[in-house]
Scaffold this motif. Structure first.
Motif, PDB file in Angstrom:
ATOM      1  N   PRO A  12       1.203  -1.672  -0.191  1.00 46.06           N
ATOM      2  CA  PRO A  12      -0.242   0.139  -0.286  1.00 46.06           C
ATOM      3  C   PRO A  12       0.716   1.561   0.157  1.00 46.06           C
ATOM      4  O   PRO A  12       1.741   0.925   0.741  1.00 46.06           O
ATOM      5  CB  PRO A  12      -0.480   0.171   1.464  1.00 46.06           C
ATOM      6  CG  PRO A  12       0.177  -0.423   1.864  1.00 46.06           C
ATOM      7  CD  PRO A  12       0.614  -1.948   1.238  1.00 46.06           C
ATOM      8  N   ARG A  13      -0.077   1.837  -0.590  1.00 46.62           N
ATOM      9  CA  ARG A  13       1.276   3.885  -0.622  1.00 46.62           C
ATOM     10  C   ARG A  13       1.051   4.248   0.746  1.00 46.62           C
ATOM     11  O   ARG A  13       0.130   4.184   1.872  1.00 46.62           O
ATOM     12  CB  ARG A  13       0.146   4.304  -1.445  1.00 46.62           C
ATOM     13  CG  ARG A  13       0.838   6.078  -1.914  1.00 46.62           C
ATOM     14  CD  ARG A  13       1.542   6.119  -2.523  1.00 46.62           C
ATOM     15  NE  ARG A  13       1.392   7.236  -2.656  1.00 46.62           N
ATOM     16  CZ  ARG A  13       2.520   8.532  -1.458  1.00 46.62           C
ATOM     17  NH1 ARG A  13       2.587   7.701  -0.519  1.00 46.62           N
ATOM     18  NH2 ARG A  13       2.601   9.659  -1.689  1.00 46.62           N
ATOM     19  N   ALA A  14       2.008   5.090   1.095  1.00 46.73           N
ATOM     20  CA  ALA A  14       2.081   5.425   2.426  1.00 46.73           C
ATOM     21  C   ALA A  14       0.947   6.771   2.624  1.00 46.73           C
ATOM     22  O   ALA A  14       0.461   7.033   1.663  1.00 46.73           O
ATOM     23  CB  ALA A  14       3.043   6.706   2.310  1.00 46.73           C
ATOM     24  N   THR A  15       0.484   6.161   3.961  1.00 45.31           N
ATOM     25  CA  THR A  15      -1.120   7.342   4.304  1.00 45.31           C
ATOM     26  C   THR A  15      -0.084   8.811   4.593  1.00 45.31           C
ATOM     27  O   THR A  15       1.172   9.223   4.151  1.00 45.31           O
ATOM     28  CB  THR A  15      -1.382   7.655   4.717  1.00 45.31           C
ATOM     29  OG1 THR A  15      -0.495   7.288   6.610  1.00 45.31           O
ATOM     30  CG2 THR A  15      -1.822   5.370   5.103  1.00 45.31           C
ATOM     31  N   GLU A  16      -1.584   9.586   4.093  1.00 48.63           N
ATOM     32  CA  GLU A  16      -1.113  10.695   4.463  1.00 48.63           C
ATOM     33  C   GLU A  16      -0.456  11.294   5.404  1.00 48.63           C
ATOM     34  O   GLU A  16       0.330  12.252   5.699  1.00 48.63           O
ATOM     35  CB  GLU A  16      -2.240  12.105   3.614  1.00 48.63           C
ATOM     36  CG  GLU A  16      -2.186  13.605   3.898  1.00 48.63           C
ATOM     37  CD  GLU A  16      -3.087  14.320   4.273  1.00 48.63           C
ATOM     38  OE1 GLU A  16      -3.204  15.214   4.737  1.00 48.63           O
ATOM     39  OE2 GLU A  16      -4.573  13.642   2.989  1.00 48.63           O
ATOM     40  N   LYS A  17      -0.555  10.921   6.431  1.00 50.28           N
ATOM     41  CA  LYS A  17       0.020  11.205   8.013  1.00 50.28           C
ATOM     42  C   LYS A  17       1.361  10.398   7.821  1.00 50.28           C
ATOM     43  O   LYS A  17       1.950  10.674   8.571  1.00 50.28           O
ATOM     44  CB  LYS A  17      -1.248  10.267   9.034  1.00 50.28           C
ATOM     45  CG  LYS A  17      -2.189  10.778   8.978  1.00 50.28           C
ATOM     46  CD  LYS A  17      -3.015  10.318  10.441  1.00 50.28           C
ATOM     47  CE  LYS A  17      -4.285  11.060  10.340  1.00 50.28           C
ATOM     48  NZ  LYS A  17      -5.459  10.225  11.364  1.00 50.28           N
ATOM     49  N   ASP A  18       1.253   9.545   7.340  1.00 50.98           N
ATOM     50  CA  ASP A  18       2.981   9.208   7.045  1.00 50.98           C
ATOM     51  C   ASP A  18       3.719   9.358   6.702  1.00 50.98           C
ATOM     52  O   ASP A  18       4.635   9.820   6.779  1.00 50.98           O
ATOM     53  CB  ASP A  18       2.478   7.126   6.230  1.00 50.98           C
ATOM     54  CG  ASP A  18       2.870   6.260   7.004  1.00 50.98           C
ATOM     55  OD1 ASP A  18       2.123   6.462   8.433  1.00 50.98           O
ATOM     56  OD2 ASP A  18       1.997   5.223   6.523  1.00 50.98           O
ATOM     57  N   ASP A  19       3.109  10.843   5.012  1.00 51.90           N
ATOM     58  CA  ASP A  19       3.900  11.306   4.602  1.00 51.90           C
ATOM     59  C   ASP A  19       4.268  12.318   5.775  1.00 51.90           C
ATOM     60  O   ASP A  19       5.869  12.642   5.291  1.00 51.90           O
ATOM     61  CB  ASP A  19       3.070  11.903   3.579  1.00 51.90           C
ATOM     62  CG  ASP A  19       3.561  10.709   2.395  1.00 51.90           C
ATOM     63  OD1 ASP A  19       4.258   9.835   2.561  1.00 51.90           O
ATOM     64  OD2 ASP A  19       2.620  11.073   1.167  1.00 51.90           O
ATOM     65  N   ARG A  20       3.440  13.323   6.041  1.00 48.43           N
ATOM     66  CA  ARG A  20       3.694  13.771   6.598  1.00 48.43           C
ATOM     67  C   ARG A  20       4.856  13.794   8.493  1.00 48.43           C
ATOM     68  O   ARG A  20       5.463  14.745   8.542  1.00 48.43           O
ATOM     69  CB  ARG A  20       2.531  14.473   8.414  1.00 48.43           C
ATOM     70  CG  ARG A  20       1.507  15.372   6.968  1.00 48.43           C
ATOM     71  CD  ARG A  20      -0.263  15.955   7.598  1.00 48.43           C
ATOM     72  NE  ARG A  20      -0.334  15.172   8.875  1.00 48.43           N
ATOM     73  CZ  ARG A  20      -1.656  14.772   8.876  1.00 48.43           C
ATOM     74  NH1 ARG A  20      -2.005  15.999   7.828  1.00 48.43           N
ATOM     75  NH2 ARG A  20      -2.116  13.825  10.041  1.00 48.43           N
TER      76      ARG A  20
END
Length: 87
Positions: A12-20
């Motif tokens: 799965p693509r990293a979530t927006e929270k992971d990116d933050r």
């Protein structure tokens, strides 16, 4: 009956929270390099990674690095990581 496992091997693509989270850690990493006056090559050697990978993170390329890896790099550079939980 067998469960439907179609697509189960996709990463799965990293979530927006992971990116933050990655962005915050990368910002801290960048500050550490400036504070210690380290080049990307010097920091990569200390962190045990390739210069290109570390510099990619500095250029906001987070797809090929995990939060765990960023934390390990920061610790390798002699810093602690404090985790704060909030809502």
């Amino acid at each position: 009956m067998m469960p439907n496992v179609q697509g189960a091997t996709r990463v799965p693509r990293a979530t927006e929270k992971d990116d933050r989270i990655k962005e915050g850690l990368a910002t801290s990493l960048s500050k550490i390099l400036k504070e210690r006056r380290l080049t990307g090559g010097q920091a990569a050697l200390i962190c045990g990674t390739k210069t290109e990978r570390l510099l990619g993170v500095m250029n906001h390329e987070y797809d090929n690095v995990t939060v765990d890896r960023l934390c390990k790099w920061i610790v390798a550079l002699g810093y602690d990581i404090d985790i704060e939980v909030g809502n």
